[in-house]
Write a protein that holds these residues in place. Structure first.
Motif, mmCIF file in Angstrom:
data_model
loop_
_atom_site.group_PDB
_atom_site.id
_atom_site.type_symbol
_atom_site.label_atom_id
_atom_site.label_comp_id
_atom_site.label_asym_id
_atom_site.label_seq_id
_atom_site.Cartn_x
_atom_site.Cartn_y
_atom_site.Cartn_z
ATOM 1 N N PHE A 1 4.954 1.105 -14.110
ATOM 2 C CA PHE A 1 6.026 0.691 -13.209
ATOM 3 C C PHE A 1 5.808 1.291 -11.817
ATOM 4 O O PHE A 1 5.460 2.460 -11.685
ATOM 5 C CB PHE A 1 7.392 1.141 -13.743
ATOM 6 N N ILE B 1 7.221 0.578 -7.429
ATOM 7 C CA ILE B 1 8.119 -0.169 -6.550
ATOM 8 C C ILE B 1 7.411 -1.433 -6.079
ATOM 9 O O ILE B 1 6.302 -1.356 -5.530
ATOM 10 C CB ILE B 1 8.545 0.690 -5.346
ATOM 11 N N TYR C 1 8.318 -6.044 -1.297
ATOM 12 C CA TYR C 1 9.439 -6.945 -1.049
ATOM 13 C C TYR C 1 9.831 -6.904 0.421
ATOM 14 O O TYR C 1 9.563 -5.926 1.123
ATOM 15 C CB TYR C 1 10.650 -6.559 -1.914
ATOM 16 N N LEU D 1 15.123 -7.038 -2.472
ATOM 17 C CA LEU D 1 14.684 -6.142 -3.545
ATOM 18 C C LEU D 1 15.065 -6.674 -4.913
ATOM 19 O O LEU D 1 14.274 -6.600 -5.862
ATOM 20 C CB LEU D 1 15.283 -4.748 -3.348
ATOM 21 N N LEU E 1 12.630 -7.193 -8.084
ATOM 22 C CA LEU E 1 12.819 -6.513 -9.366
ATOM 23 C C LEU E 1 12.877 -7.512 -10.518
ATOM 24 O O LEU E 1 12.300 -7.275 -11.586
ATOM 25 C CB LEU E 1 14.103 -5.676 -9.326
ATOM 26 N N GLN F 1 9.688 -8.671 -11.848
ATOM 27 C CA GLN F 1 8.933 -7.718 -12.674
ATOM 28 C C GLN F 1 9.252 -7.847 -14.166
ATOM 29 O O GLN F 1 8.820 -7.023 -14.968
ATOM 30 C CB GLN F 1 9.225 -6.275 -12.224
ATOM 31 N N TRP F 2 9.982 -8.900 -14.550
ATOM 32 C CA TRP F 2 10.371 -9.053 -15.957
ATOM 33 C C TRP F 2 9.181 -9.072 -16.921
ATOM 34 O O TRP F 2 9.308 -8.549 -18.039
ATOM 35 C CB TRP F 2 11.235 -10.314 -16.147
#
Length: 202
Positions: A23, A25, A28, A33, A37, A40-41
């Motif tokens: 993981f 950051i 973006y 953001l 996020l 990122q599933w």
């Protein structure tokens, strides 16, 4: 035995740490953001399954070896092989997460097959260990009946069969292959619950 368990537990802890290090950051634009996020599933899904898988393997490892009266050099060697196979999980997890985000069908099939192969390898090391213990009665905890060991002995082979079928299905359907891969991982959890209940019944 305490050193054996402590070393093994340390390897499991390091592996889980490595998994979560995937993981980071995401890139973006300011104000977007949440979208980044959500995108990122695939990583979250792959991590969740892999964490569940590693956690189940740790439970198996901890409880199974706690049932032995003592270990010998060959058990130590087989344990090193088993732990090596488990440490490989980070790589296919990353492959599946990446290919899910791009959703290139051939690449996703390849990633799923790599995960299946690693999972099959892990199950094979457990099967080898089970077979070795089965043929060395002096290592077993004699408070547990031979029936107990007989009932759980085939579980690794059952999971090997699931992963072999998953590999074959993945060539024709990524979704079908992914479902079977997930089913194999879930099978380990129910096999652990079954082993745990059998231990309590002894």
């Amino acid at each position: 035995m305490d050193r054996f368990q402590a070393f093994s537990d340390g390897i499991f802890a390091i592996l889980i740490t490595i998994l979560v290090l995937e993981f980071s950051i995401p890139d973006y634009q300011s104000g977007h953001l949440l979208t980044a996020l959500i995108n990122q599933w695939p990583l979250l899904l792959s991590y969740s399954f892999s964490y569940f898988y590693v956690g189940t393997l740790w439970l198996f490892h901890h409880d199974y070896f706690s049932m032995l009266d003592h270990i010998d050099r060959n058990v130590n060697l087989l344990n090193l092989l088993m732990l090596f196979s488990i440490t490989l999980l980070d790589y296919p997890m990353s492959l599946v997460a990446h290919t899910l985000s791009t959703y290139n069908q051939p690449d996703l099939q390849t990633a799923l097959i790599v995960y299946d192969i690693v999972a099959l390898f892990i199950s094979a090391t457990f099967w080898i260990m089970y077979e070795y213990i089965h043929h060395h009665q002096e290592l077993k905890n004699h408070r547990l009946s031979s029936t107990f060991y007989q009932k759980i002995k085939a579980d690794p082979m059952r999971s090997i069969i699931i992963y072999l079928i998953a590999i074959g299905v993945t060539f024709f359907s990524s979704i079908g292959g992914a479902i079977l891969l997930g089913s194999g991982i879930i099978f380990h959890f129910f096999a652990y619950l079954r082993m745990s209940s059998l231990m309590k019944a002894e």
